[in-house]
Design an enzyme around this catalytic site. Structure first.
Site, PDB file in Angstrom:
ATOM      1  N   SER A 126       0.856  -1.156  -0.084  1.00 45.93           N
ATOM      2  CA  SER A 126      -0.045   0.015   0.085  1.00 45.93           C
ATOM      3  C   SER A 126       0.900   1.313   0.020  1.00 45.93           C
ATOM      4  O   SER A 126       2.066   1.314   0.626  1.00 45.93           O
ATOM      5  CB  SER A 126      -0.971  -0.084   1.128  1.00 45.93           C
ATOM      6  OG  SER A 126      -1.590  -1.082   1.205  1.00 45.93           O
ATOM      7  N   PRO A 154       0.145   5.756  -0.323  1.00 44.40           N
ATOM      8  CA  PRO A 154      -0.373   6.971   0.041  1.00 44.40           C
ATOM      9  C   PRO A 154      -1.459   7.086  -1.198  1.00 44.40           C
ATOM     10  O   PRO A 154      -2.747   7.190  -0.936  1.00 44.40           O
ATOM     11  CB  PRO A 154       0.428   8.276   0.085  1.00 44.40           C
ATOM     12  CG  PRO A 154       1.830   7.512   0.478  1.00 44.40           C
ATOM     13  CD  PRO A 154       1.807   6.321  -0.336  1.00 44.40           C
ATOM     14  N   TRP A 202       0.469   2.439   6.101  1.00 46.01           N
ATOM     15  CA  TRP A 202      -0.127   1.501   6.769  1.00 46.01           C
ATOM     16  C   TRP A 202       0.584   0.190   6.765  1.00 46.01           C
ATOM     17  O   TRP A 202      -0.025  -1.042   6.553  1.00 46.01           O
ATOM     18  CB  TRP A 202      -1.486   1.263   6.237  1.00 46.01           C
ATOM     19  CG  TRP A 202      -2.263   2.654   5.881  1.00 46.01           C
ATOM     20  CD1 TRP A 202      -2.630   3.616   7.079  1.00 46.01           C
ATOM     21  CD2 TRP A 202      -2.505   3.265   4.849  1.00 46.01           C
ATOM     22  NE1 TRP A 202      -3.220   4.439   6.687  1.00 46.01           N
ATOM     23  CE2 TRP A 202      -3.040   4.420   5.266  1.00 46.01           C
ATOM     24  CE3 TRP A 202      -2.448   2.748   3.365  1.00 46.01           C
ATOM     25  CZ2 TRP A 202      -3.712   5.283   4.033  1.00 46.01           C
ATOM     26  CZ3 TRP A 202      -3.003   3.778   2.414  1.00 46.01           C
ATOM     27  CH2 TRP A 202      -3.508   4.814   2.863  1.00 46.01           C
ATOM     28  N   THR A 247       1.858  -2.898   8.628  1.00 43.09           N
ATOM     29  CA  THR A 247       1.814  -3.712   9.876  1.00 43.09           C
ATOM     30  C   THR A 247       3.308  -4.329  10.048  1.00 43.09           C
ATOM     31  O   THR A 247       3.957  -4.711   9.034  1.00 43.09           O
ATOM     32  CB  THR A 247       0.946  -4.983   9.289  1.00 43.09           C
ATOM     33  OG1 THR A 247      -0.385  -4.536   9.048  1.00 43.09           O
ATOM     34  CG2 THR A 247       0.592  -5.835  10.833  1.00 43.09           C
ATOM     35  N   ARG A 272     -26.327 -12.489  33.597  1.00 42.13           N
ATOM     36  CA  ARG A 272     -27.027 -11.396  33.810  1.00 42.13           C
ATOM     37  C   ARG A 272     -28.749 -11.674  33.921  1.00 42.13           C
ATOM     38  O   ARG A 272     -29.068 -12.421  32.934  1.00 42.13           O
ATOM     39  CB  ARG A 272     -26.556 -10.397  32.715  1.00 42.13           C
ATOM     40  CG  ARG A 272     -27.549  -9.353  32.446  1.00 42.13           C
ATOM     41  CD  ARG A 272     -27.370  -7.948  33.697  1.00 42.13           C
ATOM     42  NE  ARG A 272     -27.911  -6.994  33.409  1.00 42.13           N
ATOM     43  CZ  ARG A 272     -27.853  -5.772  34.147  1.00 42.13           C
ATOM     44  NH1 ARG A 272     -27.204  -5.882  35.440  1.00 42.13           N
ATOM     45  NH2 ARG A 272     -28.492  -4.935  34.096  1.00 42.13           N
ATOM     46  N   GLY A 314     -24.934  -1.567  28.853  1.00 43.26           N
ATOM     47  CA  GLY A 314     -23.985  -0.613  29.162  1.00 43.26           C
ATOM     48  C   GLY A 314     -22.532  -1.171  29.775  1.00 43.26           C
ATOM     49  O   GLY A 314     -21.539  -0.391  29.376  1.00 43.26           O
ATOM     50  N   GLU A 372      -5.771  -6.135   3.533  1.00 38.48           N
ATOM     51  CA  GLU A 372      -5.595  -7.400   2.613  1.00 38.48           C
ATOM     52  C   GLU A 372      -6.770  -7.482   1.946  1.00 38.48           C
ATOM     53  O   GLU A 372      -7.239  -8.322   1.414  1.00 38.48           O
ATOM     54  CB  GLU A 372      -5.358  -8.719   3.526  1.00 38.48           C
ATOM     55  CG  GLU A 372      -4.380  -8.588   4.417  1.00 38.48           C
ATOM     56  CD  GLU A 372      -3.569  -9.880   4.773  1.00 38.48           C
ATOM     57  OE1 GLU A 372      -3.603 -10.816   3.902  1.00 38.48           O
ATOM     58  OE2 GLU A 372      -2.351  -9.937   5.438  1.00 38.48           O
ATOM     59  N   THR A 416     -10.203  -4.656   0.713  1.00 43.96           N
ATOM     60  CA  THR A 416     -11.241  -4.180   1.502  1.00 43.96           C
ATOM     61  C   THR A 416     -12.568  -5.201   0.930  1.00 43.96           C
ATOM     62  O   THR A 416     -12.541  -5.941   0.005  1.00 43.96           O
ATOM     63  CB  THR A 416     -11.924  -2.715   0.877  1.00 43.96           C
ATOM     64  OG1 THR A 416     -11.935  -2.856  -0.486  1.00 43.96           O
ATOM     65  CG2 THR A 416     -10.728  -1.821   1.441  1.00 43.96           C
TER      66      THR A 416
HETATM   67  N1  CAA Z   1      -2.732 -14.534  -8.737  1.00 44.37           N
HETATM   68  C1  CAA Z   1      -1.945 -14.174  -9.864  1.00 44.37           C
HETATM   69  N2  CAA Z   1      -2.131 -13.348 -10.916  1.00 44.37           N
HETATM   70  C2  CAA Z   1      -3.278 -12.449 -10.567  1.00 44.37           C
HETATM   71  C3  CAA Z   1      -3.978 -12.652  -9.360  1.00 44.37           C
HETATM   72  C4  CAA Z   1      -3.592 -13.631  -8.544  1.00 44.37           C
HETATM   73  N3  CAA Z   1      -4.421 -13.768  -7.313  1.00 44.37           N
HETATM   74  N4  CAA Z   1      -4.776 -11.637  -9.404  1.00 44.37           N
HETATM   75  C5  CAA Z   1      -4.711 -10.772 -10.490  1.00 44.37           C
HETATM   76  N5  CAA Z   1      -3.713 -11.344 -11.181  1.00 44.37           N
HETATM   77  C6  CAA Z   1      -2.984 -10.936 -12.431  1.00 44.37           C
HETATM   78  C7  CAA Z   1      -4.203 -10.734 -13.618  1.00 44.37           C
HETATM   79  O1  CAA Z   1      -4.243 -12.147 -14.213  1.00 44.37           O
HETATM   80  C8  CAA Z   1      -3.512  -9.788 -14.728  1.00 44.37           C
HETATM   81  O2  CAA Z   1      -2.322 -10.303 -15.244  1.00 44.37           O
HETATM   82  P1  CAA Z   1      -2.495 -10.316 -17.085  1.00 44.37           P
HETATM   83  O3  CAA Z   1      -2.603  -8.924 -17.326  1.00 44.37           O
HETATM   84  O4  CAA Z   1      -0.881 -10.601 -17.242  1.00 44.37           O
HETATM   85  O5  CAA Z   1      -3.352 -10.961 -17.200  1.00 44.37           O
HETATM   86  C9  CAA Z   1      -2.883  -8.749 -13.563  1.00 44.37           C
HETATM   87  O6  CAA Z   1      -2.708  -9.646 -12.427  1.00 44.37           O
HETATM   88  C10 CAA Z   1      -3.639  -7.699 -13.369  1.00 44.37           C
HETATM   89  O7  CAA Z   1      -4.755  -8.102 -12.704  1.00 44.37           O
HETATM   90  P2  CAA Z   1      -6.072  -7.120 -12.809  1.00 44.37           P
HETATM   91  O8  CAA Z   1      -6.153  -6.557 -14.585  1.00 44.37           O
HETATM   92  O9  CAA Z   1      -7.156  -8.052 -12.208  1.00 44.37           O
HETATM   93  O10 CAA Z   1      -5.646  -5.855 -12.041  1.00 44.37           O
HETATM   94  P3  CAA Z   1      -6.629  -4.649 -11.188  1.00 44.37           P
HETATM   95  O11 CAA Z   1      -5.761  -3.500 -11.438  1.00 44.37           O
HETATM   96  O12 CAA Z   1      -8.036  -4.704 -12.016  1.00 44.37           O
HETATM   97  O13 CAA Z   1      -6.748  -5.165  -9.965  1.00 44.37           O
HETATM   98  C11 CAA Z   1      -7.540  -5.996  -7.779  1.00 44.37           C
HETATM   99  C12 CAA Z   1      -7.017  -6.389  -9.475  1.00 44.37           C
HETATM  100  C13 CAA Z   1      -8.164  -7.425  -7.447  1.00 44.37           C
HETATM  101  C14 CAA Z   1      -8.457  -4.821  -7.473  1.00 44.37           C
HETATM  102  C15 CAA Z   1      -6.062  -5.686  -7.120  1.00 44.37           C
HETATM  103  O14 CAA Z   1      -5.574  -4.499  -7.498  1.00 44.37           O
HETATM  104  C16 CAA Z   1      -6.241  -6.005  -5.584  1.00 44.37           C
HETATM  105  O15 CAA Z   1      -6.488  -7.031  -5.017  1.00 44.37           O
HETATM  106  N6  CAA Z   1      -6.478  -4.609  -4.866  1.00 44.37           N
HETATM  107  C17 CAA Z   1      -6.546  -4.769  -3.336  1.00 44.37           C
HETATM  108  C18 CAA Z   1      -5.080  -4.607  -2.856  1.00 44.37           C
HETATM  109  C19 CAA Z   1      -4.753  -5.216  -1.341  1.00 44.37           C
HETATM  110  O16 CAA Z   1      -5.529  -6.094  -0.879  1.00 44.37           O
HETATM  111  N7  CAA Z   1      -4.264  -4.568  -0.707  1.00 44.37           N
HETATM  112  C20 CAA Z   1      -3.737  -4.774   0.737  1.00 44.37           C
HETATM  113  C21 CAA Z   1      -2.554  -4.400   1.341  1.00 44.37           C
HETATM  114  S1  CAA Z   1      -1.633  -5.451   1.845  1.00 44.37           S
HETATM  115  C22 CAA Z   1      -2.056  -5.414   3.706  1.00 44.37           C
HETATM  116  O17 CAA Z   1      -3.196  -5.322   4.077  1.00 44.37           O
HETATM  117  C23 CAA Z   1      -1.174  -6.314   4.715  1.00 44.37           C
HETATM  118  C24 CAA Z   1      -1.002  -6.054   5.941  1.00 44.37           C
HETATM  119  O18 CAA Z   1      -0.412  -5.061   6.584  1.00 44.37           O
HETATM  120  C25 CAA Z   1      -1.969  -6.523   6.669  1.00 44.37           C
END
Ligand code: CAA
Length: 394
Positions: A145, A147, A175, A177, A287, A359, A382, A384
């Protein structure tokens, strides 16, 4: 008659293919019991204080490391427990029932960092980093992630430009972790903007590399014991051998790693919900109102019945996703469904648990207000709930 015969055949085939059963193995039950006892004995006593002070659970994480909880699914060759994902889900549920700040540290270390390195790293990377991570001696963090790149993860602004024997890393991650406690970061960065997401790479970056700066700690609504920071990278020289996978594999690495991470967060949400449910159930038996325990009033009894049913369904979704992962099936859909369902219902169930406590639920000593605050993040990190719906609908 034929229909019956075919149905029987189908069932036998399905049984062979899926080996469906609803019982846990002896080992899985042992893990469940050990983590339940550990959480009650070691996590519960100071959990409210840690939440209030935003205190990272240093000693608790060390103990979890020595119990084998920091690299549960990793191969014993690298110091891991070699366990299945169902065992991991069971442990995550028990730890999260009591302290979700500890379980997020565990989840990031297990399903993002250790799994990511073991699945896609080189033998040298595995030998160098995994034993320290699986033992809990060191902790890892996952830096995707930014900004301006949260849900839209392909819009990476952090750059990693190839120079001679290294990559030069510049940018800011948000953000994160384990941001300050981690020794190793998995960093996702753009190496060639002209290639879009196919120009993104993933790297193992050590905290002590020159140019790594940990930003201020976030003052959070929930999981306040975990440490969440921004991390700045300024002209950080990352050795080429620290890149994970082929050039341009970084986005797929992040997505595939997160697909498993989502099972861990689903189990965390399940644990938060079941912890709140157990507290509400016990409270409702003690309770009294209008001359009887409040659990005997239909208004409360029906709430508890709904909560118990949802929790059972949530657990089954987690098990299905975990089982699919263990069978090397495609678990992206089931993982997203489990995370969506568990997170949304953790919010609902913890809110109901506060309501049942009346309460008392609104004050800290009864734990449910903390569980309600902790539940909220499971709808956000991970991916939304809205992102899970994108994954599911696609
Ligand atoms: N495995 C392998 N490849 C994947 C995949 C997966 N699970 N998901 C997508 N891909 C590939 C696609 O096949 C595509 O590849 P090609 O172009 O070669 O065919 C490429 O990745 C792009 O995929 P999309 O076109 O689907 O991409 P998109 O821009 O539409 O985004 C999304 C997809 C699902 C919205 C993705 O951006 C996403 O998951 N966003 C959320 C991000 C997230 O979860 N952040 C969490 C931060 S980490 C965290 O929170 C950890 C912590 O500290 C607790």
């Amino acid at each position: 008659m034929n229909i019956k015969k075919n149905r029987k055949k189908e069932l036998i085939l399905a049984n062979k293919k899926y080996k469906m059963k609803f019982t846990l193995s002896e080992e899985q039950i042992m893990i469940q019991q050990a983590t339940r006892e550990f959480a009650q004995k070691e996590l519960l006593p100071r959990v409210i204080e840690r939440d209030e002070k935003q205190e990272f659970p240093v000693n608790q994480i060390k103990k979890m490391g020595s119990m084998g909880l920091m690299g549960m699914m990793c191969s014993p060759k690298y110091g891991g427990g070699g366990m299945d994902t169902i065992s991991y889900i069971l442990a995550m549920e028990e730890i999260s029932k009591v302290d979700a700040s500890c379980s997020v540290v565990m989840s990031v270390n297990n399903s993002l960092v250790c799994w990511g390195i073991e699945k896609y790293g080189t033998e040298d990377q595995k030998n160098k980093y995994l034993p320290k991570l699986t033992s809990g001696e060191k902790i890892g963090a996952f830096c995707l992630s930014e900004p301006e790149a949260g849900s839209d993860a392909t819009s990476q602004r952090t750059t990693a430009i190839e120079k001679n024997d290294h990559y030069l890393l510049n940018g800011t991650k948000n953000w994160i972790t384990n941001g300050n406690t981690a020794s190793f970061y998995l960093v996702i960065a753009q190496s060639d903007v002209s290639k879009g997401h196919r120009g993104i790479n993933a790297f193992i970056v050590e905290k002590n590399y020159d140019g790594v700066v940990v930003g201020q700690k976030e003052n959070k609504l929930g999981i306040r014991g975990s440490d969440t920071h921004s991390i700045m990278f300024s002209d950080v020289k990352v050795p080429k051998e620290n890149r994970i996978g082929e050039d341009g594999f970084g986005f797929k690495f992040a997505m595939q790693t997160l697909a498993g991470g989502r099972i861990g967060i689903a189990a965390q949400a399940l644990g938060i919900a079941s912890g709140a449910y157990e507290l509400a159930l016990n409270y409702s038996k003690q309770r009294k109102a209008f001359g009887k325990p409040i659990c005997q009033h239909q208004a409360i009894a029906f709430k508890l019945a709904d909560m118990a049913t949802i929790i059972d369904a949530a657990r089954l979704l987690c098990f299905k996703a975990g089982w699919e992962k263990d069978q090397s099936l495609d678990y992206r859909l089931s993982g997203a469904m489990a995370k969506l369902f568990c997170a949304e219902n953790a919010m609902k169930i913890t809110t109901e648990a506060v309501q049942i406590h009346g309460g008392y639920g609104f004050v800290k000593e009864y734990h449910v207000e903390r569980l309600m605050r902790d539940a909220k993040i499971t709808q956000i990190y991970e991916g939304t709930s809205e992102i899970q719906k994108i994954v599911i609908s696609r």
